[in-house]
Design a protein around this motif. Structure first.
Motif, PDB file in Angstrom:
ATOM      1  N   MET A   1       0.818  -1.195   0.000  1.00 56.65           N
ATOM      2  CA  MET A   1       0.000   0.000   0.000  1.00 56.65           C
ATOM      3  C   MET A   1       0.863   1.261   0.000  1.00 56.65           C
ATOM      4  O   MET A   1       0.525   2.234  -0.661  1.00 56.65           O
ATOM      5  N   GLN A   2       1.975   1.233   0.747  1.00 55.88           N
ATOM      6  CA  GLN A   2       2.845   2.403   0.808  1.00 55.88           C
ATOM      7  C   GLN A   2       3.497   2.666  -0.541  1.00 55.88           C
ATOM      8  O   GLN A   2       3.742   3.820  -0.901  1.00 55.88           O
ATOM      9  N   GLU A   3       3.797   1.608  -1.275  1.00 51.80           N
ATOM     10  CA  GLU A   3       4.411   1.780  -2.589  1.00 51.80           C
ATOM     11  C   GLU A   3       3.464   2.484  -3.549  1.00 51.80           C
ATOM     12  O   GLU A   3       3.894   3.314  -4.346  1.00 51.80           O
ATOM     13  N   ILE A   4       2.185   2.159  -3.461  1.00 51.84           N
ATOM     14  CA  ILE A   4       1.203   2.797  -4.332  1.00 51.84           C
ATOM     15  C   ILE A   4       1.126   4.295  -4.023  1.00 51.84           C
ATOM     16  O   ILE A   4       1.080   5.124  -4.938  1.00 51.84           O
ATOM     17  N   ILE A   5       1.139   4.652  -2.765  1.00 55.16           N
ATOM     18  CA  ILE A   5       1.091   6.060  -2.366  1.00 55.16           C
ATOM     19  C   ILE A   5       2.337   6.788  -2.865  1.00 55.16           C
ATOM     20  O   ILE A   5       2.258   7.919  -3.355  1.00 55.16           O
ATOM     21  N   GLN A   6       3.484   6.136  -2.765  1.00 53.91           N
ATOM     22  CA  GLN A   6       4.719   6.747  -3.256  1.00 53.91           C
ATOM     23  C   GLN A   6       4.660   6.978  -4.770  1.00 53.91           C
ATOM     24  O   GLN A   6       5.071   8.035  -5.256  1.00 53.91           O
ATOM     25  N   TYR A   7       4.138   6.009  -5.514  1.00 51.95           N
ATOM     26  CA  TYR A   7       4.009   6.168  -6.956  1.00 51.95           C
ATOM     27  C   TYR A   7       3.049   7.306  -7.306  1.00 51.95           C
ATOM     28  O   TYR A   7       3.284   8.059  -8.259  1.00 51.95           O
ATOM     29  N   ILE A   8       1.976   7.421  -6.551  1.00 50.64           N
ATOM     30  CA  ILE A   8       1.020   8.503  -6.792  1.00 50.64           C
ATOM     31  C   ILE A   8       1.666   9.854  -6.529  1.00 50.64           C
ATOM     32  O   ILE A   8       1.494  10.794  -7.308  1.00 50.64           O
ATOM     33  N   ILE A   9       2.425   9.976  -5.461  1.00 54.43           N
ATOM     34  CA  ILE A   9       3.099  11.234  -5.134  1.00 54.43           C
ATOM     35  C   ILE A   9       4.132  11.577  -6.210  1.00 54.43           C
ATOM     36  O   ILE A   9       4.206  12.720  -6.674  1.00 54.43           O
ATOM     37  N   VAL A  10       4.915  10.598  -6.627  1.00 49.14           N
ATOM     38  CA  VAL A  10       5.916  10.832  -7.669  1.00 49.14           C
ATOM     39  C   VAL A  10       5.238  11.240  -8.975  1.00 49.14           C
ATOM     40  O   VAL A  10       5.679  12.175  -9.662  1.00 49.14           O
ATOM     41  N   ALA A  11       4.166  10.583  -9.336  1.00 54.42           N
ATOM     42  CA  ALA A  11       3.440  10.918 -10.556  1.00 54.42           C
ATOM     43  C   ALA A  11       2.877  12.338 -10.478  1.00 54.42           C
ATOM     44  O   ALA A  11       2.928  13.086 -11.464  1.00 54.42           O
ATOM     45  N   ALA A  12       2.356  12.712  -9.324  1.00 54.98           N
ATOM     46  CA  ALA A  12       1.812  14.058  -9.156  1.00 54.98           C
ATOM     47  C   ALA A  12       2.910  15.112  -9.298  1.00 54.98           C
ATOM     48  O   ALA A  12       2.704  16.143  -9.941  1.00 54.98           O
ATOM     49  N   VAL A  13       4.072  14.861  -8.720  1.00 52.16           N
ATOM     50  CA  VAL A  13       5.189  15.805  -8.827  1.00 52.16           C
ATOM     51  C   VAL A  13       5.642  15.925 -10.278  1.00 52.16           C
ATOM     52  O   VAL A  13       5.900  17.029 -10.774  1.00 52.16           O
ATOM     53  N   ILE A  14       5.725  14.817 -10.983  1.00 51.94           N
ATOM     54  CA  ILE A  14       6.140  14.846 -12.384  1.00 51.94           C
ATOM     55  C   ILE A  14       5.115  15.599 -13.232  1.00 51.94           C
ATOM     56  O   ILE A  14       5.482  16.407 -14.093  1.00 51.94           O
TER      57      ILE A  14
END
Length: 66
Positions: A1-14
């Motif tokens: 679950m934490q990995e999904i949140i990290q991917y979402i945050i990275v995608a939002a920043v990009i």
């Protein structure tokens, strides 16, 4: 679950970074049309308008452009 949140945050920043780059490129092209490259009203711009034909600015870059 934490990995999904990290991917979402990275995608939002990009996505935000890409939107900002597109905005700045668009702003650069829009302001490059004027002789002062977006200068919003210094004394040199007014002098250039007075010297130009029919109130238009000169085609070359002004002395205030750095």
């Amino acid at each position: 679950m934490q990995e999904i949140i990290q991917y979402i945050i990275v995608a939002a920043v990009i996505i935000v970074a890409i939107v900002y780059v597109v905005y700045r490129v668009r702003l650069a092209f829009r302001s490059s049309r004027s002789g002062c490259y977006g200068c919003s009203g210094c004394a040199l711009k007014e002098q250039m308008k007075k010297r130009g034909k029919n109130g238009k600015t000169q085609l070359r870059k002004p002395d205030c452009f750095h």
